[in-house]
Motif scaffolding. Structure first.
Motif, short mmCIF file in Angstrom:
data_model
loop_
_atom_site.label_atom_id
_atom_site.label_comp_id
_atom_site.label_asym_id
_atom_site.label_seq_id
_atom_site.Cartn_x
_atom_site.Cartn_y
_atom_site.Cartn_z
N SER A 43 1.58 3.72 -1.21
CA SER A 43 1.45 5.07 -0.66
C SER A 43 1.41 6.11 -1.76
O SER A 43 0.69 7.12 -1.66
CB SER A 43 2.59 5.36 0.31
OG SER A 43 2.50 4.56 1.47
N LEU A 46 -2.12 6.18 -3.09
CA LEU A 46 -3.04 6.81 -2.16
C LEU A 46 -2.83 8.32 -2.10
O LEU A 46 -3.79 9.09 -2.00
CB LEU A 46 -2.90 6.19 -0.76
CG LEU A 46 -3.29 4.72 -0.65
CD1 LEU A 46 -3.16 4.24 0.78
CD2 LEU A 46 -4.69 4.47 -1.17
N ASN A 47 -1.57 8.76 -2.16
CA ASN A 47 -1.30 10.20 -2.16
C ASN A 47 -1.79 10.87 -3.43
O ASN A 47 -2.20 12.04 -3.43
CB ASN A 47 0.19 10.46 -1.96
CG ASN A 47 0.61 10.37 -0.50
OD1 ASN A 47 0.32 11.27 0.30
ND2 ASN A 47 1.26 9.29 -0.15
N VAL A 50 -5.71 11.29 -2.96
CA VAL A 50 -6.16 12.38 -2.10
C VAL A 50 -5.64 13.74 -2.56
O VAL A 50 -5.92 14.76 -1.92
CB VAL A 50 -5.76 12.12 -0.63
CG1 VAL A 50 -6.39 10.83 -0.13
CG2 VAL A 50 -4.25 12.08 -0.47
N ILE A 77 -13.62 13.11 0.68
CA ILE A 77 -12.58 12.13 1.01
C ILE A 77 -11.92 12.51 2.33
O ILE A 77 -11.55 13.67 2.54
CB ILE A 77 -11.51 12.06 -0.09
CG1 ILE A 77 -12.13 11.61 -1.42
CG2 ILE A 77 -10.39 11.10 0.30
CD1 ILE A 77 -11.16 11.59 -2.58
N PHE A 79 -8.68 11.28 4.88
CA PHE A 79 -7.41 10.57 4.75
C PHE A 79 -6.73 10.46 6.10
O PHE A 79 -6.56 11.46 6.81
CB PHE A 79 -6.52 11.34 3.76
CG PHE A 79 -5.17 10.72 3.51
CD1 PHE A 79 -5.02 9.36 3.35
CD2 PHE A 79 -4.04 11.53 3.42
CE1 PHE A 79 -3.77 8.79 3.10
CE2 PHE A 79 -2.79 10.98 3.17
CZ PHE A 79 -2.66 9.60 3.00
N ALA A 81 -3.14 9.27 7.24
CA ALA A 81 -1.84 8.88 6.70
C ALA A 81 -1.11 7.97 7.67
O ALA A 81 -1.57 7.67 8.77
CB ALA A 81 -1.01 10.13 6.41
N ALA A 142 -11.37 11.93 11.03
CA ALA A 142 -11.72 11.64 9.64
C ALA A 142 -13.19 11.32 9.48
O ALA A 142 -13.88 11.85 8.59
CB ALA A 142 -10.86 10.47 9.13
N VAL A 151 -9.71 6.94 3.16
CA VAL A 151 -8.43 6.41 2.68
C VAL A 151 -7.49 6.28 3.87
O VAL A 151 -7.25 7.24 4.60
CB VAL A 151 -7.81 7.35 1.62
CG1 VAL A 151 -6.45 6.81 1.17
CG2 VAL A 151 -8.75 7.49 0.42
N ASP A 153 -3.71 4.79 5.09
CA ASP A 153 -2.40 4.33 4.67
C ASP A 153 -1.68 3.69 5.85
O ASP A 153 -1.19 4.38 6.74
CB ASP A 153 -1.58 5.50 4.11
CG ASP A 153 -0.30 5.04 3.43
OD1 ASP A 153 -0.07 3.82 3.34
OD2 ASP A 153 0.47 5.91 2.97
#
Length: 303
Positions: A43, A46-47, A50, A77, A79, A81, A142, A151, A153
């Motif tokens: 995570s 990934l954070n 983005v 992008i 995302f 989450a 998204a 992306v 998560d």
């Protein structure tokens, strides 16, 4: 083009490292699975990608040469989450309005049509939708931005098998038909085996191995043979060993041209078996007896 490229990337919270010296390059056009135990740094990575976090050390670029969090990166992008964050007291239609107002590019027609195909009522509040419907709503928001990189998560962790299958089917269609590159973290290994064609294994904030799934599977074998002869393999890079009194099973990094001695058998390895072997040996520590664990880094995996 590499959709993500990191060099010696680290993220530290005080004296605690969430990510350590991460170096990798993920080429465009792949469904990339990010796999590792809780606390592996998935995570966090990934954070960083983005733009929600800033690196402590190292460099990171996305979509070729964009800085994470820059306008060009934000435009390209999308995302989703963990826990598919939605405003629970807002209707699906208002979620579409809100997302359109917060983004420069949003395909309202696509989003409305897709929710209609899924049978998701636009007037119903997000919090009243089922878990699968909430996940599909978040994914629709998204994809309606037509991103270059999606992306995700842990997007399917809380979904039932049918909802999980439907969610991943939508992701694969977007990747195949719209050319969207996908990076997702997940613990559901069986789902990843059906969907991912590129994989990154992480443990303790570090990248253990990275590369195309077919290449990684071709570069590993299961060797089975008499326990008394296991010492013959001390020079091989053994990832994981199961050693009994009579039989030894070794998961080794090897090539298809390596010869198998008499009395031993060689078998192909599956993705789940490969992943679990590396996760069981996160520190490349010594295995029982003369065998040792060996972990390859991302750059070596791509050779």
């Amino acid at each position: 083009m590499n959709v993500i490229e990191a060099s010696n990337l680290s993220k530290r919270y005080g004296s605690t490292h969430a990510l350590r010296e991460c170096t990798l390059a993920i080429p465009a056009g792949h469904v990339t699975a990010l796999v590792g135990p809780n606390g592996a740094g998935k995570s966090t990575l990934l954070n960083l990608v983005v733009g929600l976090l800033a690196p402590s050390e190292g460099s990171l670029s996305v979509l070729g040469s964009c800085r994470p969090g820059s306008l060009a990166a934000l435009d390209g992008i999308a995302f989703v989450a963990q826990d598919t964050p939605l405003y629970k007291n807002v209707s699906a239609a208002d979620m579409l309005h809100l997302t359109r107002n917060l983004n420069r590019h949003f395909d309202w027609t696509y989003a409305e049509a897709r929710l209609g195909e899924l049978g998701i009522p636009l007037k119903r509040k997000a919090g009243k939708l089922s878990g699968g419907q909430q996940a599909q709503l978040a994914l629709t928001l998204a994809l309606a931005r037509h991103p270059k990189l999606l992306v995700l998560d842990e997007p399917v962790a809380m979904l039932d098998p049918i909802a999980r299958h439907d969610f991943m089917a939508t992701v694969l269609v977007a990747a195949a038909e719209d050319g969207v590159s996908v990076v997702l973290s997940s613990h559901v290994l069986a789902e990843l085996e059906r969907s991912a064609d590129y994989i990154i294994l992480m443990s303790q904030g570090k990248v253990q191995v990275a590369g195309e799934v077919d290449d990684l599977l071709a570069g590993h074998r299961i060797l089975s043979g008499p326990a008394a002869d296991a010492a013959a393999y001390t020079e091989l890079p053994v990832v994981h060993a199961r050693q009994g009194e009579v039989q030894t099973h070794l998961l080794v990094r090897t090539s298809m041209d390596d010869r198998v001695p008499r009395g031993w058998e060689s078998h192909p390895v599956g993705l789940e078996e490969l992943v679990l072997a590396y996760l069981r040996e996160p520190d490349a520590s010594a295995l029982p007896g003369p065998l040792r664990s060996s972990v390859i880094d991302a750059s070596e995996a791509r050779r």
